[in-house]
Design an enzyme around this catalytic site. Structure first.
Site, PDB file in Angstrom:
ATOM      1  N   HIS A 280       0.906  -1.186   0.129  1.00  0.00           N
ATOM      2  CA  HIS A 280      -0.076   0.049   0.010  1.00  0.00           C
ATOM      3  C   HIS A 280       0.797   1.184   0.104  1.00  0.00           C
ATOM      4  O   HIS A 280       0.547   2.123  -0.723  1.00  0.00           O
ATOM      5  CB  HIS A 280      -0.888  -0.095   1.144  1.00  0.00           C
ATOM      6  CG  HIS A 280      -1.646   1.279   1.518  1.00  0.00           C
ATOM      7  ND1 HIS A 280      -3.111   1.481   1.065  1.00  0.00           N
ATOM      8  CD2 HIS A 280      -1.185   2.480   2.093  1.00  0.00           C
ATOM      9  CE1 HIS A 280      -3.273   2.729   1.385  1.00  0.00           C
ATOM     10  NE2 HIS A 280      -2.237   3.271   2.174  1.00  0.00           N
ATOM     11  N   GLU A 281       1.709   1.267   0.749  1.00  0.00           N
ATOM     12  CA  GLU A 281       2.982   2.385   0.972  1.00  0.00           C
ATOM     13  C   GLU A 281       3.588   2.422  -0.366  1.00  0.00           C
ATOM     14  O   GLU A 281       3.907   3.798  -0.874  1.00  0.00           O
ATOM     15  CB  GLU A 281       3.858   2.402   2.089  1.00  0.00           C
ATOM     16  CG  GLU A 281       3.017   2.024   3.487  1.00  0.00           C
ATOM     17  CD  GLU A 281       2.180   3.367   3.839  1.00  0.00           C
ATOM     18  OE1 GLU A 281       2.470   4.419   3.207  1.00  0.00           O
ATOM     19  OE2 GLU A 281       1.067   3.097   4.535  1.00  0.00           O
ATOM     20  N   HIS A 284       1.460   4.478  -2.840  1.00  0.00           N
ATOM     21  CA  HIS A 284       1.806   5.845  -2.689  1.00  0.00           C
ATOM     22  C   HIS A 284       2.881   6.424  -3.242  1.00  0.00           C
ATOM     23  O   HIS A 284       3.041   7.519  -4.221  1.00  0.00           O
ATOM     24  CB  HIS A 284       1.736   6.528  -1.182  1.00  0.00           C
ATOM     25  CG  HIS A 284       0.697   6.098  -0.397  1.00  0.00           C
ATOM     26  ND1 HIS A 284      -0.681   7.174  -0.772  1.00  0.00           N
ATOM     27  CD2 HIS A 284       0.158   5.459   0.840  1.00  0.00           C
ATOM     28  CE1 HIS A 284      -1.493   6.827  -0.004  1.00  0.00           C
ATOM     29  NE2 HIS A 284      -1.180   5.831   1.081  1.00  0.00           N
ATOM     30  N   GLU A 358      -5.590   7.409  -1.232  1.00  0.00           N
ATOM     31  CA  GLU A 358      -5.852   6.175  -0.426  1.00  0.00           C
ATOM     32  C   GLU A 358      -6.205   4.890  -1.159  1.00  0.00           C
ATOM     33  O   GLU A 358      -6.074   3.897  -1.016  1.00  0.00           O
ATOM     34  CB  GLU A 358      -6.385   6.316   1.164  1.00  0.00           C
ATOM     35  CG  GLU A 358      -5.547   7.178   1.953  1.00  0.00           C
ATOM     36  CD  GLU A 358      -4.168   6.679   2.296  1.00  0.00           C
ATOM     37  OE1 GLU A 358      -3.988   5.585   2.135  1.00  0.00           O
ATOM     38  OE2 GLU A 358      -3.663   7.881   2.479  1.00  0.00           O
TER      39      GLU A 358
HETATM   40 ZN   LIG Z   1      -1.986   5.270   2.704  1.00  0.00          ZN
END
Ligand SMILES: [Zn+2]
Length: 421
Positions: A280-281, A284, A358
């Protein structure tokens, strides 16, 4: 109003707000300690939470919204009180001080920053210490909490001093184009802050150590490779010295870029779960969200400075605070109030963009890991560890949520499942 009377009234208001929030936050210990067991993270449960869990989390989160509202009002009231006399009085007393406008500006900025902090301290203690302890979220003792506040005040003083000097300096230097030069200067300051935050500010509060787990690190690097991003190192923050909450984030730009995992996250999840959070990071990073956020805040700053330029011609506004104009130090409380209100009005946009980022990061993580069941388990675990609001009212989501509500994130993961209809 005089200083003594103003401070007295403001401190009473600060304590009263803290009392109200403390009172509303009371929850029977049977409810607080009724955390579900490990089987509550079973992916087959999907986005279903028991009504007990929903109510339990609402009992913790509901008063936080009230605390936010009261804290904001308290800040604005403090600034209004300071604008109507005390700051003008302070400037009068500083008339003969050596060092001219630079020293006067630094002292006024410091005094306003300290008063704002003191007034908000009782509320901060109730939510950040007492309530967090009652719910077993805080692992800090009072000394640790006080040391955090002292450091925060120190950092706040540095930022308040620099911002005030740059702002009033530019108005003096460019009486006509200060707002355009100001926009450029504050954009630069934001970039600088984004760069130095992870290297200078964050280490004052936490210790960061390289991830000491070769298996997980290899996995992180392989995921990064697949996502098409480079990761120099994965760092672990000793978040457990303060909290039981779990988190991870990417921060910084240029050579200060880093991916940080809370040690609480590592302690509570297996490698698959941690790999999903890392993915997930990386999402980003792959989407350059840190840089995109900088561009967006620069656009926001331009709009803000343009509105301020328009306001600077409304002399009645500044006279209300006893100031001759926007370049008068006595205007400082009004300027901070302007920033507060602008921040509040744009909060839905800021958080709307954040939720969109997100969702993007989640969908990249689903693709990288190809393991929606683990994603659901992670979301459920985070929901319980962080006492996330499981059924937020739409207004709260719209204004205050930087992430989509957990049930929405789970539903997005469920939609990725091969078994999904
Ligand atoms: Zn996040």
């Amino acid at each position: 109003m005089t200083w003594t009377k103003s401070i007295f009234i403001l401190l009473i208001l600060g304590v009263a707000a803290a009392g109200v929030v403390g009172f509303v936050s009371r929850t029977p210990s049977a409810v607080r300690s009724a955390a579900p067991g490990r089987d509550a993270t079973d992916p087959s449960l999907g986005a279903d939470f028991t009504s007990g869990d929903i109510e339990r989390h609402a009992a913790y989160r509901g008063p936080a919204y009230l605390s936010f509202a009261l804290g904001t009002i308290l800040g604005l009231v403090t600034l209004a009180v300071l604008a109507r006399g005390p700051v003008a009085d302070l400037v009068r007393r500083l008339a003969d001080v050596k060092g001219g406008w630079v020293v006067r500006t630094l002292i006024v900025a410091a005094v306003v920053a300290v008063v704002l902090t003191l007034v908000s301290l009782p509320l901060g203690f109730v939510r950040g210490y007492s309530v967090a302890h009652a719910w077993g979220l805080s692992t800090q003792n009072v000394a640790g909490w006080i040391s955090d506040q002292v450091k925060a005040i120190g950092i706040g003083l540095v930022f308040a001093g620099i911002s005030a000097l740059v702002f009033f300096g530019l108005v003096r230097w460019q009486p006509r184009w200060w707002w355009l030069v100001g926009w450029a200067a504050f954009t630069l300051l934001t970039v600088l802050l984004t760069f130095i935050y992870p290297i200078v500010v964050a280490p004052l509060f936490n210790r960061f150590t390289p991830l000491d787990d070769p298996v997980l690190e290899r996995r992180a690097l392989a995921l990064a490779d697949e996502a098409g991003v480079t990761v120099k190192e994965v760092l672990v923050a000793d978040a457990s010295r303060r909290t039981t909450a779990e988190n991870a984030y990417v921060t910084g730009i240029g050579s200060a870029k880093r991916l940080v995992l809370y040690d609480t996250l590592l302690a509570n999840g297996d490698d698959d779960e941690t790999a999903f959070v890392i993915a997930h990071e990386l999402g980003h990073k792959a989407e350059n969200h840190v840089v995109k956020n900088l561009v967006l805040s620069s656009v926001g700053l331009l709009i803000g400075f343009a509105v301020l330029a328009w306001l600077s011609h409304r002399s009645a506004v500044w006279r209300w605070a006893g100031a001759d104009g926007i370049g008068d130090i006595r205007a400082l409380p009004l300027l901070i109030a302007f920033v507060t209100i602008a921040g509040l009005l744009t909060l839905p946009v800021q958080n709307g963009v954040s939720r969109w980022f997100e969702r993007d990061a989640d969908s990249i993580a689903f693709r990288l890991t190809g393991d929606p069941d683990t994603a659901i388990r992670v979301f459920r675990r985070l929901a319980f560890a962080n006492l996330a609001d499981l059924k937020p009212v739409p207004l709260a989501t719209w204004v205050l949520f930087s992430h989509p509500p957990i049930p929405d994130r789970i539903r997005a993961a469920v939609a990725e499942s091969p078994s999904a209809p």
